[in-house]
Design a protein around this motif. Structure first.
Motif, mmCIF file in Angstrom:
data_model
loop_
_atom_site.group_PDB
_atom_site.id
_atom_site.type_symbol
_atom_site.label_atom_id
_atom_site.label_comp_id
_atom_site.label_asym_id
_atom_site.label_seq_id
_atom_site.Cartn_x
_atom_site.Cartn_y
_atom_site.Cartn_z
ATOM 1 N N ASN A 13 -7.993 -42.818 43.967
ATOM 2 C CA ASN A 13 -7.434 -41.569 44.500
ATOM 3 C C ASN A 13 -6.067 -41.766 45.162
ATOM 4 O O ASN A 13 -5.092 -42.052 44.492
ATOM 5 C CB ASN A 13 -8.446 -40.841 45.388
ATOM 6 N N THR A 14 -5.954 -41.648 46.493
ATOM 7 C CA THR A 14 -4.642 -41.767 47.152
ATOM 8 C C THR A 14 -4.302 -43.189 47.531
ATOM 9 O O THR A 14 -3.260 -43.439 48.147
ATOM 10 C CB THR A 14 -4.605 -40.897 48.421
ATOM 11 N N GLY A 15 -5.148 -44.137 47.187
ATOM 12 C CA GLY A 15 -4.908 -45.542 47.509
ATOM 13 C C GLY A 15 -6.144 -46.188 48.088
ATOM 14 O O GLY A 15 -7.106 -45.515 48.487
ATOM 15 N N HIS A 16 -6.137 -47.516 48.155
ATOM 16 C CA HIS A 16 -7.327 -48.236 48.601
ATOM 17 C C HIS A 16 -7.511 -48.202 50.110
ATOM 18 O O HIS A 16 -8.633 -48.400 50.588
ATOM 19 C CB HIS A 16 -7.290 -49.675 48.082
ATOM 20 N N GLN A 59 -23.641 -41.533 43.184
ATOM 21 C CA GLN A 59 -23.991 -40.903 44.439
ATOM 22 C C GLN A 59 -22.714 -40.539 45.180
ATOM 23 O O GLN A 59 -21.642 -41.071 44.872
ATOM 24 C CB GLN A 59 -24.862 -41.824 45.314
ATOM 25 N N LEU A 60 -22.847 -39.627 46.133
ATOM 26 C CA LEU A 60 -21.731 -39.278 47.000
ATOM 27 C C LEU A 60 -21.736 -40.256 48.162
ATOM 28 O O LEU A 60 -22.685 -40.333 48.934
ATOM 29 C CB LEU A 60 -21.890 -37.841 47.516
ATOM 30 N N TRP A 61 -20.649 -41.042 48.270
ATOM 31 C CA TRP A 61 -20.606 -42.123 49.246
ATOM 32 C C TRP A 61 -20.318 -41.600 50.643
ATOM 33 O O TRP A 61 -19.349 -40.882 50.860
ATOM 34 C CB TRP A 61 -19.521 -43.135 48.868
ATOM 35 N N GLY A 62 -21.136 -42.006 51.597
ATOM 36 C CA GLY A 62 -20.830 -41.905 53.002
ATOM 37 C C GLY A 62 -20.507 -40.506 53.504
ATOM 38 O O GLY A 62 -21.024 -39.498 53.041
ATOM 39 N N GLY A 70 -16.012 -38.215 46.176
ATOM 40 C CA GLY A 70 -16.285 -37.802 44.807
ATOM 41 C C GLY A 70 -15.166 -38.266 43.886
ATOM 42 O O GLY A 70 -14.092 -38.673 44.321
ATOM 43 N N ALA A 71 -15.435 -38.211 42.616
ATOM 44 C CA ALA A 71 -14.447 -38.658 41.632
ATOM 45 C C ALA A 71 -14.799 -38.074 40.281
ATOM 46 O O ALA A 71 -15.972 -37.779 40.002
ATOM 47 C CB ALA A 71 -14.422 -40.187 41.542
ATOM 48 N N LEU A 72 -13.791 -37.907 39.429
ATOM 49 C CA LEU A 72 -14.045 -37.496 38.061
ATOM 50 C C LEU A 72 -14.820 -38.592 37.331
ATOM 51 O O LEU A 72 -14.614 -39.782 37.587
ATOM 52 C CB LEU A 72 -12.718 -37.228 37.340
#
Length: 459
Positions: A13-16, A59-62, A70-72
């Motif tokens: 996403n926007t970075g690690h 799963q949805l993390w944390g 979430g992620a595609l």
């Protein structure tokens, strides 16, 4: 030819860095923006990276308050990226714990065909009770059971990818014969975990098998990688630890009857780049200042399997933590985090700051020359065949790496200056195309990509 680095762009996403989304330059919605991912893929391709990689989990993390959540779905996203790029490899994470072999074999075969032979599969065994409950289980399967299932899962997938011989399609219009039924081989597999009868409904792919990648560094994970993996993503904090992991994994690969040069070890590195070391440190400090430590405490307590409220931000980790063997979740990451905290006598606050950039991967702040020096040292001193590049902030961190570090690596003869003729991902990694197990040329050795031994069910 001089040995060449293998570089993989690990996109997140926007970075690690967990606080990257809070910077003025960042788009909090980038994780679901196709244009954002296309831009990143093209930057990495401009840098002649071997591949890009998308992590995933069912799963949805944390806590969604912490960072973009979430992620595609990665195979869907990589199919879109395949049409926006020409050369770069496309590696997706997919779990053997919560998928079926037939569907996953078909999806990766489709991506390999669509991309012209650029697909890779990061094989994971999913830890965590949250994921288990999403699939009707009360508890996560035991660590050893997850790897036993993974061994049989891969056995079935390889049979499915080999269920069409390379020349099964005849295409004889005059005779009215499209394909040769004698060259279709249903697996008819019946095992402990899976029963799969029919042949895959996708022909054999340009690579034969997509590149097989693995990321577990536990003892079970390393044995699994030694038998199957062609690239390994790993988290290592020191040169000595990386050298020990590298030597051990190469030895396990040789013990499995494979050429140790046919497994590439790629530690993760989170480069924070500045025109001076002081500027790089300042960039790193800005990110650390944006960490919300209450989020980090909850995540750390979950990793260490501690009750909520156990950790004190300004104290070190408590004594008496369980040994790795007692952990059913992410064992290798658990050990890395505990050893880092103990070795450097970090408080919980300091540990969360160190983990905020790369979750246990090596974070390195410095000038482009210093980043290149660190990469070269590990590469030339038996610690790595290349690196999993994990920019703290995206897209700027990847752009800085490509614009300023890549030219240095090229000038030192460590990295290609251009892709050259079109290659499959496995060719770029210097790996042979696996022979189909039904071909007269097939040898049942692991190096030929033969089906795994049933003895691996003991993993």
């Amino acid at each position: 030819m001089t040995r060449q680095l293998h570089l993989n762009a690990f996109l997140m996403n926007t970075g690690h860095h967990e606080a990257s989304w809070r910077l003025p330059e960042s788009d909090p919605y980038a994780h679901v923006d196709l244009a954002h991912h296309v831009g990143l893929a093209r930057i990495a391709e401009r840098g002649t990276f071997d591949s890009l990689f998308l992590a995933d989990g069912p799963q949805l993390w944390g806590n969604v308050a912490q960072r973009p959540a979430g992620a595609l779905e990665p195979l869907t996203l990589l199919t879109a990226l395949a049409t926006a790029t020409e050369h770069i490899g496309l590696i997706a994470t997919a779990s053997t714990s919560y998928n079926s072999p037939y569907n996953l074999a078909r999806k990766f075969a489709s991506l390999d065909i669509i991309s012209g032979g650029r697909a890779g599969w990061n094989i994971v065994t999913t830890a965590g009770a949250e994921a288990a409950r999403n699939f009707g289980l009360e508890h996560e399967p035991a660590h050893a059971d997850r790897y036993a299932r993974a061994a049989e899962f891969l056995d079935v997938v390889l049979k499915l990818w080999d269920s069409w011989e390379d020349d099964a399609i005849v295409g004889d219009k005059a005779a009215g014969v499209w394909g040769d039924d004698a060259k279709i081989h249903p697996p008819r597999h019946k095992g402990k975990y899976f029963s799969v009868e029919g042949a895959l409904n996708v022909p054999r792919t340009p690579q034969g098998y997509p590149l097989l990648v693995q990321a577990g560094s536990s003892e079970d994970g390393k044995r699994f990688a030694g038998r199957y993996a062609e690239a390994v993503f790993t988290a290592q904090q020191t040169l000595a630890d990386a050298q020990a992991f590298y030597a051990g994994l190469k030895a396990l690969t040789e013990q499995a009857g494979r050429n140790p040069d046919h497994i590439k070890v790629l530690p993760g590195i989170v480069p924070v780049i500045g025109s001076t070391e002081a500027e790089a440190r300042a960039h790193e400090q800005v990110l650390e200042d944006h960490i919300v430590y209450t989020h980090g405490v909850g995540r750390l307590e979950s990793l260490l399997q501690l009750e909520p409220g156990t950790l004190d931000l300004d104290a070190e980790l408590p004594a008496g933590l369980p040994p790795e063997s007692a952990i059913e979740g992410a064992r290798s990451r658990y050990t890395l985090v505990v050893e880092l905290a103990r070795r450097e006598r970090l408080t919980v606050r300091e540990l969360i700051g160190r983990l905020g950039g790369g979750r246990g991967h090596l974070t390195f702040a410095g000038t482009p020359e210093q980043v290149a020096d660190a990469i070269e040292e590990w590469f030339t001193h038996g610690a790595a065949d290349g690196f999993n590049i994990m920019p703290a902030v995206l897209p700027s961190g990847l752009e800085l790496f490509v614009e300023h570090v890549v030219p240095i690596l090229r000038a030192r003869g460590l990295l290609r200056t251009e892709y050259g003729p079109r290659q499959t991902l496995r060719e770029r990694y210097g790996l042979p195309r696996p022979a189909n197990q039904h071909s007269p040329k097939f040898s049942a050795s692991p190096e030929q990509g033969g089906p795994p031994s049933p003895a691996l069910a003991a993993l």
